[in-house]
Design a protein around this motif. Structure first.
Motif, PDB file in Angstrom:
ATOM      1  N   GLN A 100       0.850  -1.188   0.000  1.00  0.00           N
ATOM      2  CA  GLN A 100       0.000   0.000   0.000  1.00  0.00           C
ATOM      3  C   GLN A 100       0.889   1.242   0.000  1.00  0.00           C
ATOM      4  OE1 GLN A 100      -2.693   0.211   3.310  1.00  0.00           O
ATOM      5  NE2 GLN A 100      -3.518   2.190   2.708  1.00  0.00           N
ATOM      6  N   VAL A 101       0.675   2.085  -0.978  1.00  0.00           N
ATOM      7  CA  VAL A 101       1.478   3.297  -1.092  1.00  0.00           C
ATOM      8  C   VAL A 101       1.016   4.324  -0.065  1.00  0.00           C
ATOM      9  CG1 VAL A 101       2.163   5.181  -2.609  1.00  0.00           C
ATOM     10  CG2 VAL A 101       1.852   2.883  -3.544  1.00  0.00           C
ATOM     11  N   GLN A 102       1.977   4.888   0.632  1.00  0.00           N
ATOM     12  CA  GLN A 102       1.671   5.945   1.593  1.00  0.00           C
ATOM     13  C   GLN A 102       2.628   7.106   1.410  1.00  0.00           C
ATOM     14  OE1 GLN A 102       1.770   3.884   5.451  1.00  0.00           O
ATOM     15  NE2 GLN A 102      -0.458   4.088   5.524  1.00  0.00           N
ATOM     16  N   LEU A 103       2.099   8.302   1.559  1.00  0.00           N
ATOM     17  CA  LEU A 103       2.903   9.503   1.527  1.00  0.00           C
ATOM     18  C   LEU A 103       2.771  10.191   2.875  1.00  0.00           C
ATOM     19  CD1 LEU A 103       2.277   8.903  -1.554  1.00  0.00           C
ATOM     20  CD2 LEU A 103       2.481  11.375  -1.899  1.00  0.00           C
ATOM     21  N   VAL A 104       3.895  10.534   3.467  1.00  0.00           N
ATOM     22  CA  VAL A 104       3.884  11.176   4.768  1.00  0.00           C
ATOM     23  C   VAL A 104       4.665  12.484   4.695  1.00  0.00           C
ATOM     24  CG1 VAL A 104       4.494  10.985   7.196  1.00  0.00           C
ATOM     25  CG2 VAL A 104       3.703   8.964   5.953  1.00  0.00           C
ATOM     26  N   GLU A 105       3.959  13.578   4.992  1.00  0.00           N
ATOM     27  CA  GLU A 105       4.605  14.886   5.017  1.00  0.00           C
ATOM     28  C   GLU A 105       5.128  15.179   6.422  1.00  0.00           C
ATOM     29  OE1 GLU A 105       0.934  15.464   2.243  1.00  0.00           O
ATOM     30  OE2 GLU A 105       1.348  14.533   4.186  1.00  0.00           O
ATOM     31  N   SER A 106       6.163  15.991   6.498  1.00  0.00           N
ATOM     32  CA  SER A 106       6.703  16.403   7.786  1.00  0.00           C
ATOM     33  C   SER A 106       7.365  17.768   7.636  1.00  0.00           C
ATOM     34  CB  SER A 106       7.723  15.380   8.297  1.00  0.00           C
ATOM     35  OG  SER A 106       8.813  15.281   7.392  1.00  0.00           O
ATOM     36  N   GLY A 107       7.612  18.403   8.799  1.00  0.00           N
ATOM     37  CA  GLY A 107       8.382  19.647   8.789  1.00  0.00           C
ATOM     38  C   GLY A 107       7.573  20.924   8.846  1.00  0.00           C
ATOM     39  N   GLY A 108       6.270  20.816   8.882  1.00  0.00           N
ATOM     40  CA  GLY A 108       5.459  22.025   8.986  1.00  0.00           C
ATOM     41  C   GLY A 108       5.597  22.663  10.361  1.00  0.00           C
ATOM     42  N   GLY A 109       5.038  23.852  10.498  1.00  0.00           N
ATOM     43  CA  GLY A 109       5.105  24.524  11.782  1.00  0.00           C
ATOM     44  C   GLY A 109       4.757  25.986  11.672  1.00  0.00           C
ATOM     45  N   LEU A 110       5.116  26.718  12.717  1.00  0.00           N
ATOM     46  CA  LEU A 110       4.838  28.152  12.807  1.00  0.00           C
ATOM     47  C   LEU A 110       6.135  28.927  12.610  1.00  0.00           C
ATOM     48  CD1 LEU A 110       2.984  30.553  13.587  1.00  0.00           C
ATOM     49  CD2 LEU A 110       3.584  30.076  15.979  1.00  0.00           C
ATOM     50  N   VAL A 111       6.082  29.937  11.762  1.00  0.00           N
ATOM     51  CA  VAL A 111       7.266  30.744  11.492  1.00  0.00           C
ATOM     52  C   VAL A 111       6.828  32.188  11.280  1.00  0.00           C
ATOM     53  CG1 VAL A 111       7.184  30.319   9.001  1.00  0.00           C
ATOM     54  CG2 VAL A 111       9.374  30.868  10.099  1.00  0.00           C
ATOM     55  N   GLN A 112       7.707  33.112  11.585  1.00  0.00           N
ATOM     56  CA  GLN A 112       7.399  34.519  11.359  1.00  0.00           C
ATOM     57  C   GLN A 112       7.596  34.882   9.891  1.00  0.00           C
ATOM     58  OE1 GLN A 112       9.838  36.745  14.159  1.00  0.00           O
ATOM     59  NE2 GLN A 112       8.122  36.862  15.595  1.00  0.00           N
ATOM     60  N   ALA A 113       6.907  35.887   9.466  1.00  0.00           N
ATOM     61  CA  ALA A 113       7.060  36.376   8.092  1.00  0.00           C
ATOM     62  C   ALA A 113       8.532  36.696   7.830  1.00  0.00           C
ATOM     63  CB  ALA A 113       6.203  37.610   7.866  1.00  0.00           C
ATOM     64  N   GLY A 114       8.993  36.292   6.661  1.00  0.00           N
ATOM     65  CA  GLY A 114      10.392  36.466   6.309  1.00  0.00           C
ATOM     66  C   GLY A 114      11.263  35.281   6.651  1.00  0.00           C
ATOM     67  N   GLY A 115      10.722  34.363   7.420  1.00  0.00           N
ATOM     68  CA  GLY A 115      11.474  33.194   7.839  1.00  0.00           C
ATOM     69  C   GLY A 115      11.433  32.072   6.809  1.00  0.00           C
ATOM     70  N   SER A 116      11.996  30.932   7.200  1.00  0.00           N
ATOM     71  CA  SER A 116      12.114  29.779   6.303  1.00  0.00           C
ATOM     72  C   SER A 116      11.641  28.513   6.991  1.00  0.00           C
ATOM     73  CB  SER A 116      13.574  29.589   5.872  1.00  0.00           C
ATOM     74  OG  SER A 116      14.058  30.709   5.169  1.00  0.00           O
ATOM     75  N   LEU A 117      11.188  27.596   6.176  1.00  0.00           N
ATOM     76  CA  LEU A 117      10.820  26.259   6.617  1.00  0.00           C
ATOM     77  C   LEU A 117      11.148  25.289   5.497  1.00  0.00           C
ATOM     78  CD1 LEU A 117       7.263  26.334   8.306  1.00  0.00           C
ATOM     79  CD2 LEU A 117       9.418  25.639   9.383  1.00  0.00           C
ATOM     80  N   ARG A 118      11.440  24.055   5.876  1.00  0.00           N
ATOM     81  CA  ARG A 118      11.575  22.999   4.880  1.00  0.00           C
ATOM     82  C   ARG A 118      10.604  21.885   5.251  1.00  0.00           C
ATOM     83  NH1 ARG A 118      16.584  19.054   3.073  1.00  0.00           N
ATOM     84  NH2 ARG A 118      15.993  17.935   4.986  1.00  0.00           N
TER      85      ARG A 118
END
Length: 127
Positions: A1-19
């Motif tokens: 069974q194919v599964q896709l799992v996302e990770s790395g989200g969160g809260l950041v201030q404007a101008g910041g970065s996330l992956r």
């Protein structure tokens, strides 16, 4: 069974970065396309970025060009979305999706062509 799992989200201030990342399990694809889409409250799901393995081509929505970068680790069946210079308008649930096979470049931004979807990861950008 194919599964896709996302990770790395969160809260950041404007101008910041996330992956954020997406890992595929349950299958190994040799030729595929992977896309990122997002959905903000009260809005339709919209395309963000995608790539295809056939020619390593990438596509970005105009709203994220120059700020977001999509990359992949084939060996791990993982894709990353590096998001820089984030804006409050980038706040949304981000979903990854996979098309198994060779997708026409012009279809990379069409959510209805993808075979498999993850559950999403929340990205919140505060002003």
């Amino acid at each position: 069974q194919v599964q896709l799992v996302e990770s790395g989200g969160g809260l950041v201030q404007a101008g910041g970065s996330l992956r954020i990342s997406c890992t595929v399990s349950g299958a190994t694809f040799t030729d595929y396309s992977m896309g990122w889409f997002r959905q903000a409250p009260g809005k339709d799901r919209e395309f963000v970025s995608a790539f295809r393995t056939s020619d390593r081509s990438t596509m970005y929505a105009d709203s994220v060009k120059g700020r977001f970068t999509i990359s992949r680790d084939n060996a791990k069946m993982t894709t990353h979305l590096q998001m820089n210079s984030l804006k409050p308008d980038d706040t949304a649930v981000y979903f990854c999706a996979v098309y198994r096979g060779r997708l026409n470049y012009g279809s990379l931004d069409r959510s209805n062509v993808y075979n498999y979807w993850g559950q999403g990861t929340q990205v919140t950008v505060s002003s």
